[in-house]
Each structure stands twice: as C-alpha cells, then as structure tokens.
Design an enzyme around this catalytic site. Sequence first.
Site, PDB file in Angstrom:
ATOM      1  N   ASP A  45       0.712  -1.334   0.175  1.00  0.00           N
ATOM      2  CA  ASP A  45       0.082  -0.084  -0.076  1.00  0.00           C
ATOM      3  C   ASP A  45       0.533   1.211   0.134  1.00  0.00           C
ATOM      4  OD1 ASP A  45       0.867  -0.090   2.588  1.00  0.00           O
ATOM      5  OD2 ASP A  45      -1.264  -0.035   3.494  1.00  0.00           O
ATOM      6  N   SER A  46       2.101   0.939   0.012  1.00  0.00           N
ATOM      7  CA  SER A  46       3.128   2.454  -0.266  1.00  0.00           C
ATOM      8  C   SER A  46       2.842   2.795  -1.528  1.00  0.00           C
ATOM      9  CB  SER A  46       4.540   1.700  -0.130  1.00  0.00           C
ATOM     10  OG  SER A  46       4.896   0.418  -0.964  1.00  0.00           O
ATOM     11  N   ASP A  84      -0.829  -6.089   0.099  1.00  0.00           N
ATOM     12  CA  ASP A  84      -1.249  -5.600   1.589  1.00  0.00           C
ATOM     13  C   ASP A  84      -2.686  -5.683   1.368  1.00  0.00           C
ATOM     14  OD1 ASP A  84       1.394  -5.133   3.060  1.00  0.00           O
ATOM     15  OD2 ASP A  84       1.431  -2.954   2.138  1.00  0.00           O
ATOM     16  N   LYS A 112      -0.918  -9.380   3.659  1.00  0.00           N
ATOM     17  CA  LYS A 112      -0.364  -8.952   4.778  1.00  0.00           C
ATOM     18  C   LYS A 112      -1.029  -7.974   5.438  1.00  0.00           C
ATOM     19  CE  LYS A 112       3.326  -6.004   4.182  1.00  0.00           C
ATOM     20  NZ  LYS A 112       3.083  -4.682   5.027  1.00  0.00           N
ATOM     21  N   GLU A 114      -1.535  -5.652   8.971  1.00  0.00           N
ATOM     22  CA  GLU A 114      -0.350  -4.750   9.941  1.00  0.00           C
ATOM     23  C   GLU A 114      -1.197  -4.922  11.238  1.00  0.00           C
ATOM     24  OE1 GLU A 114       1.088  -1.154   7.118  1.00  0.00           O
ATOM     25  OE2 GLU A 114       0.420  -0.545   8.916  1.00  0.00           O
ATOM     26  N   GLU A 181       9.294  -3.841  11.043  1.00  0.00           N
ATOM     27  CA  GLU A 181       9.698  -2.857  10.295  1.00  0.00           C
ATOM     28  C   GLU A 181      10.163  -1.798  11.627  1.00  0.00           C
ATOM     29  OE1 GLU A 181       8.399   1.201   7.575  1.00  0.00           O
ATOM     30  OE2 GLU A 181       7.064  -0.878   7.678  1.00  0.00           O
TER      31      GLU A 181
END
Length: 266
Positions: A45-46, A84, A112, A114, A181
Amino acid sequence: MPEVTRTTLQGLKQKGEKITMLTCYDATFAHTASRAGVEVLLVGDSLGMVLQGHDSTLPVSVADMAYHTACVKRGNQGAMILTDLPFMAYATLPQALENCAALMRAGAHMVKLEGGAWLAETVSRLADNGIPACVHLGLTPQSVNLFGGYKVQGRGEAQAQRLRDDAEALERAGAAMLLLECVPSELASEISLAAQVPVIGIGAGSGTDGQVLVMHDMLGLSLSGRMPKFVKNFMAGQDSLHGAFAAYVSAVKKREFPSDEHGFSA
C-alpha cells in the site's frame, strides 16, 4: 526462476539462506525483478505514496490493491506475490475474508496485515479458508497517526516484550510469515530465531530471515529527496534496472546488506 511458494521460503529459512523481497506495482517491474531473482514481490500500500503521491498509505483502497496485484501477476516470472490489505480493510472478520478473497482472485499468493496479537483470530480464520497471512509488526504505517509519526518501535523492555508476545501469538494462530519494520536489530534477531516461520526485516538489522525495501527507495527515487536510514541505493553504479535488482539480491544473499549502519539500537 522456479515458482516460489510458502514451502520455498520455509526451506530458505531452514537452510539459513536470506530471502529477498521488494515492493512492486506493475507488470514491467514485476518481470524485471522476478527475472533478477527477487523471491517475493510485495504489492504494498506504499503505492499510495510512491505512485499516487499521497503523504501516507491511508487513502489506498482494496480496489487499488487488486488492480496493481493483477498488473504484477501478468509480468511475474515465478516470484511469490504478497499483497497488502489497506487501511480499515480488515477491521472485522467478514471484511477481512471478503477483501482477502478479492486480492487472492487478483493474483496474490499471500496477504499482509498490520497489527499485533489482536489479529490472531483473523489470521486463524484466513488460514482455515486457504489464505496465508503475513503480519507486519513494529512500525506499522497504517497506524502512523496513533504512533505520532514514523518512529522506531520496540525500544524499552515493555515495548520489546509486547513485540515478542505478538509474534508468538500470531505464529501460534497460523501466520505464514512475519515482517518487522523499524525494530532494534538485536530484538529483531531474537524474534527471528524464536520463530519457526520466516521473518522479513526492513530497518530491523541483518538478523532476520530476509529483507524488503520499497522498490523506488532502492532505485534512489524519492519525491521528498530524503531517504530512510535503512535504505541503500542499488541503482548507483549500475547501467540497467536488471542490474540494480540483481545487485540487491546479491547483497542480501551475501549478507552485505543491511550493514550495521542501516539498523537501529534498542
């Protein structure tokens, strides 16, 4: 490159061979990176920042992620595709199942998320439904407003123990992979050694089972002109994109990257 699967990654961890991962958002770069030997293409999602020009990942939608996953799939030459789940796409279990299904149909091999131990039930249910999950711990960009900025996580014994507990709970729930991270190098190494599943690092030192960078960062591209401490420009000295990707793979495999200068202390 032979098709990379979860079994492939588990085998690399067991052999002590580092795993290489880069973000990727389109067919051309997917073709180039996978041909250079990158084992995991992360449709991150960057893309909200490096492609769409936002100041965070928060505006990215599931539709955006599915579109770019499908693009990556078309160019991929055997790498695993990890996608993501964007902000608020897994706030409830029904949401998570529906949105993961959309990403898997688009071409993802793994998703993925978070978060911490609170994701254990979601991770377990995803596994029950045939969806492998990687859980992103430490500095989780979707929570940047909660953290008050992009800050190293896991400093101090209380934070460190919480990360250890989260990693253990998520692996027990069925997580297929973990990503750390901006975590102190010593703590990241400790978690990687304790985990049976692969642990990937970014700004987490050299002791993890593999490394990931945002592709634009490792090519020396930045909208702001600033690069995080944990980034190295692999385009420097290369005359092609393939050469830059191959140099990244080689440096990770040979344990030349990251070095101590790219990590954080407790």
